[in-house]
Enzyme design. Structure first.
Site, PDB file in Angstrom:
ATOM      1  N   HIS A 177      -7.641  -3.253  10.341  1.00  0.00           N
ATOM      2  CA  HIS A 177      -7.368  -3.132   8.906  1.00  0.00           C
ATOM      3  C   HIS A 177      -6.168  -4.001   8.508  1.00  0.00           C
ATOM      4  CE1 HIS A 177      -4.547   0.655   9.283  1.00  0.00           C
ATOM      5  NE2 HIS A 177      -3.852  -0.450   9.399  1.00  0.00           N
TER       6      HIS A 177
ATOM      7  N   ASP B 130       0.836  -1.198   0.000  1.00  0.00           N
ATOM      8  CA  ASP B 130       0.000   0.000   0.000  1.00  0.00           C
ATOM      9  C   ASP B 130       0.873   1.251   0.000  1.00  0.00           C
ATOM     10  OD1 ASP B 130       0.963  -0.303   2.592  1.00  0.00           O
ATOM     11  OD2 ASP B 130      -0.986  -0.698   3.475  1.00  0.00           O
TER      12      ASP B 130
HETATM   13  C1  F6R Z   1       1.387  -0.785   6.216  1.00  0.00           C
HETATM   14  C2  F6R Z   1       0.086  -1.477   6.332  1.00  0.00           C
HETATM   15  C3  F6R Z   1      -0.709  -1.376   7.579  1.00  0.00           C
HETATM   16  C4  F6R Z   1       0.084  -1.766   8.819  1.00  0.00           C
HETATM   17  C5  F6R Z   1      -0.768  -1.672  10.072  1.00  0.00           C
HETATM   18  C6  F6R Z   1       0.035  -1.943  11.324  1.00  0.00           C
HETATM   19  O1  F6R Z   1       1.947  -1.039   4.946  1.00  0.00           O
HETATM   20  O2  F6R Z   1      -0.319  -2.102   5.413  1.00  0.00           O
HETATM   21  O3  F6R Z   1      -1.847  -2.185   7.465  1.00  0.00           O
HETATM   22  O4  F6R Z   1       0.559  -3.074   8.659  1.00  0.00           O
HETATM   23  O5  F6R Z   1      -1.330  -0.396  10.165  1.00  0.00           O
HETATM   24  O6  F6R Z   1       0.977  -0.920  11.466  1.00  0.00           O
HETATM   25  P1  F6R Z   1       2.115  -1.014  12.563  1.00  0.00           P
HETATM   26  O7  F6R Z   1       2.960  -2.182  12.188  1.00  0.00           O
HETATM   27  O8  F6R Z   1       2.864   0.276  12.453  1.00  0.00           O
HETATM   28  O9  F6R Z   1       1.438  -1.227  13.873  1.00  0.00           O
END
Ligand code: F6R
Length: 260
Positions: free
Chosen positions: A136, A66
């Site tokens: 998400h 993304d």
């Molecule tokens: C980022 C993505 C998001 C993150 C999610 C968790 O490319 O696709 O879905 O994986 O927001 O983010 P963190 O790892 O920062 O808690």
């Protein structure tokens, strides 16, 4: 679904070993990668193995999951910037084998259609995912059904707050482009990476609550080759029956994509 909980405090290393084993099985791995905080230790561990000659992504293809919109190219909060810093700049993958969604394209619908074709042409062998506190995956926010395509999305308030941590203090992104749930569920194998006690509640809800578009991570349970890779604090809320010890590994070949 298989849930592997690292009980030895070496989650990133264990996932890196598993990832490098996949690369040895399939050097031309087509892999989709997330950014954010969760995979940083993993990417450092993979980069170390590549630098040490124990693994190579020279023949692999990397597809970014993304991208945030409304940020300048090179902004530290852009997913492409984060992945370059944390992994790609330290790899042997040729730049032409790295694919990304371009949020600066004039026609974002056409850009998403282009990316869909890049993904569909060869498919994804492996899709790594993190999970947002709101459930998400990618930027498929709550309300995203299983057939949601690659598209432009408005970010949920929780995601805007989380994304502000990635940048250097200026305005956080409010929209993004994401691989859809549809393309994620088409991957031959999906690994959900979950680390930290702050993810325990959402992980338990995703794996043991209702399967619903209100919590897109729960939709992954329809995938026949979903592997959840969690550290102990993140797995705290899971029932004992769901956890399994790491054991024999499957290969990326064979097996249904759906239905388990
Ligand atoms: C980022 C993505 C998001 C993150 C999610 C968790 O490319 O696709 O879905 O994986 O927001 O983010 P963190 O790892 O920062 O808690």
């Amino acid at each position: 679904m298989r849930v592997d909980v690292d009980e030895e405090g070496r989650w990133a290393e264990a996932v890196a070993e598993r990832f490098c084993a996949r690369l040895r099985q399939r050097p031309r791995l087509r892999v989709c990668l997330p950014t954010g905080s969760t995979p940083r230790g993993l990417y450092a561990a993979i980069a170390e193995r590549v630098a040490g000659g124990q693994a190579s992504l020279a023949e692999a293809e990397v597809l970014l999951l993304d991208e945030f919109g409304g940020l300048a190219p090179g902004d530290p909060a852009r997913c492409a910037t984060m992945l370059a810093r944390d992994l790609l700049d330290r790899l042997d993958t040729p730049p032409a084998a790295v694919h990304r969604l371009d949020p600066d394209a004039d026609d974002l619908d056409a850009e998403c259609a282009r990316y869909h074709r890049v993904v569909a042409d060869g498919g994804l062998d492996l899709c790594l995912l993190g999970i947002g506190a709101n459930g998400h995956v990618g930027l498929n926010e709550p309300g995203s059904p299983a057939n949601a395509p690659t598209r432009q999305v408005a970010l949920a308030a929780a995601t805007i707050g989380a994304a502000s941590r990635y940048g250097d203090g200026h305005a956080a992104p409010t929209w993004g482009l994401t691989l859809g749930m549809a393309e994620i569920l088409e991957a031959r194998e999906v690994w959900l990476l979950v680390s930290g006690a702050h993810k325990a509640a959402v992980l338990a809800e995703a794996l043991e609550g209702p399967v619903t578009a209100a919590l897109p991570a729960s939709l992954l349970r329809s995938h026949g080759r979903l592997r959840v890779l969690a550290d102990e604090p993140a797995a705290e809320g899971l029932s004992a029956s769901l956890r399994s010890r790491a054991g024999d590994d499957e290969t990326v070949d064979g097996g249904p994509r759906h239905g388990g």
